[in-house]
Design an enzyme around this catalytic site. Sequence first.
Site, PDB file in Angstrom:
ATOM      1  CB  CYS A 104      31.697  28.878  32.088  1.00  0.00           C
ATOM      2  SG  CYS A 104      31.823  30.250  30.942  1.00  0.00           S
TER       3      CYS A 104
ATOM      4  CG  HIS B 196      27.083  26.817  35.076  1.00  0.00           C
ATOM      5  ND1 HIS B 196      25.828  26.726  35.616  1.00  0.00           N
ATOM      6  CD2 HIS B 196      27.291  28.142  34.832  1.00  0.00           C
ATOM      7  CE1 HIS B 196      25.272  27.938  35.673  1.00  0.00           C
ATOM      8  NE2 HIS B 196      26.144  28.813  35.203  1.00  0.00           N
TER       9      HIS B 196
ATOM     10  NE  ARG C  34      21.159  32.591  32.456  1.00  0.00           N
ATOM     11  CZ  ARG C  34      21.862  33.283  33.339  1.00  0.00           C
ATOM     12  NH1 ARG C  34      22.448  34.409  32.988  1.00  0.00           N
ATOM     13  NH2 ARG C  34      21.980  32.880  34.580  1.00  0.00           N
TER      14      ARG C  34
ATOM     15  CB  CYS D  46      27.007  33.703  32.403  1.00  0.00           C
ATOM     16  SG  CYS D  46      25.845  32.442  32.920  1.00  0.00           S
TER      17      CYS D  46
END
Lengths: 153, 280, 101
Positions: free
Chosen positions: B194, B198, B237, B241
């Site tokens: 992640c 991000h 979500r 992802c």
Amino acid sequence: MNKQRRLILKTLMQGGMALGALMAAPGAALAAWMESAFKAKDMGEAMKNLLGSANAQDSDKVRLETPAIAENGAVVPIKVSSSLPNVESISIFVKNNPTPLAASFEIPEGTEPKVSVRIRMGKTSPVTAVVKAGGKLYSTTKETKVTIGGCGG
Amino acid sequence: MNKQLVKTLLTTVAIMLALSSVAQASPEEDRQAFVKFFHDRFPNVKGDDWINGVYAIDSASRAQWEEIEDFPPYEIYVDEGKKLFETKFANGKSLADCFENGGIGIKQNYPYFDTKRGEVVTLELAINECREKNGEKPWGWKKGKLAAVSAYMAWTSRGKKTNVKIPNDPRALAAYEAGKKHFYSRRGQLNMACAHCHMHYSGNKLRADITSPALGHTTHFPVFRSKWGSLGTLHRRFGGCNKQVRAKPFKAQSEEYRNLEYFLTYMNNGLPINGPGARK
Amino acid sequence: MSMKIKAKASGGVVKAKMMIKHPMHTGMVKDKKTGKKIPAKFIQEVVVTANGKKVFVANLNTSISKDPFLSFEFKGKAGDKLEVTWKDNTGATGKGETVVK
């Protein structure tokens, strides 16, 4: 019984009055959904069927706001306004969509020539706003890019 | 020569010490470092604008988003959520009976660690558990009615500051650490965490998209995504992802995702709730 | 199906915005589960009246986004009664109304 009958009569009369008002509305009669224009696959044909001509004069008095790059082709915000007098209708065409005519708005007297709508675009295409004013056609065209996203697309 | 060796050794020790102190950082120290990372990376983002995700860092897409927010696509679903929220169960009770303050303006306190159960409870989990407790069938986790009710509850909490607590319970800290581990662990065929998209690459282009900063990620959920054409929960979500890095997603409301939500929301402590949101 | 209308008057002009809950199926998309095409179902016409007088007509195609959004402006005032009716290609209709603020 009587009461009900009166109610029915009243409803019928109101309906009739509304119908009368519609028929008496100034300008063109209520333009029904024009299948030959909305189903046309060619932009010129769609325009001709809808507005009587495929030729519109390019005019800076037709203001078209579109994103240069659409965030998502499923929801592209479009705004059209015009400073021309006597606007009768505003139509939006997306040349590269399977059926280019996206929407056509009737602008009765007393309504401002200013509309917003959100449309779908399958791919990058010119977007054209056509305004009919005083029986003539005016237009502005802008290109909107549609990309395939990494996460969003 | 000897001097060099000593220097190298000393550096190694210093690095090891630094690493061990990172491992032992408290959640609050983590959060401060997390916030600092994004403030350093995007010095132009003002105030709480982080809650607007990618729109805080990309003016072109922000203009379209603002146009959409003029009449956001989630509004009719917030109305539906309100109706569902207020609809009485067969037993005469309703969702309001299960929540503090009748369920109004409480989203900022979720998720929380339930010390009796020893696990993280998200708002969506609490909604469905409330239904089941009252003899109703639970709703699907990712969209539809649950997302609509969650959106309504977020709506009533707009402006309240995220306030996730980690109680003094080793299990709570363990849940937080598990979420943190998920965030920083590589996974999937693309072998990405992640944190890659991000944090470290945030603001860069991923094909035609700009990846959003993780700071502020949880405040605007559930979201109405144009891609979905519907509302979706945070766990929907998460699943997306994970799939995008070609990893097998976990189930919505699995312990893994609840822990991830716990960690991520803690990182957003102090940022105001602005859900539901509209995204591309 | 539900609809939300917002209308606000300012300086003799009413700004009206609306969103109509509708799938706007194009007829070209396949159902992921069945593999069959989802038949077209889209709003073709929206008519708006203010105190019974027609103020706006929108003719729409399949290329309008799901849950259509429309906004327009007309000469009017607070208290005007707005009525919105729509009709889709399957003959389904819907109605909504609001009072201008």
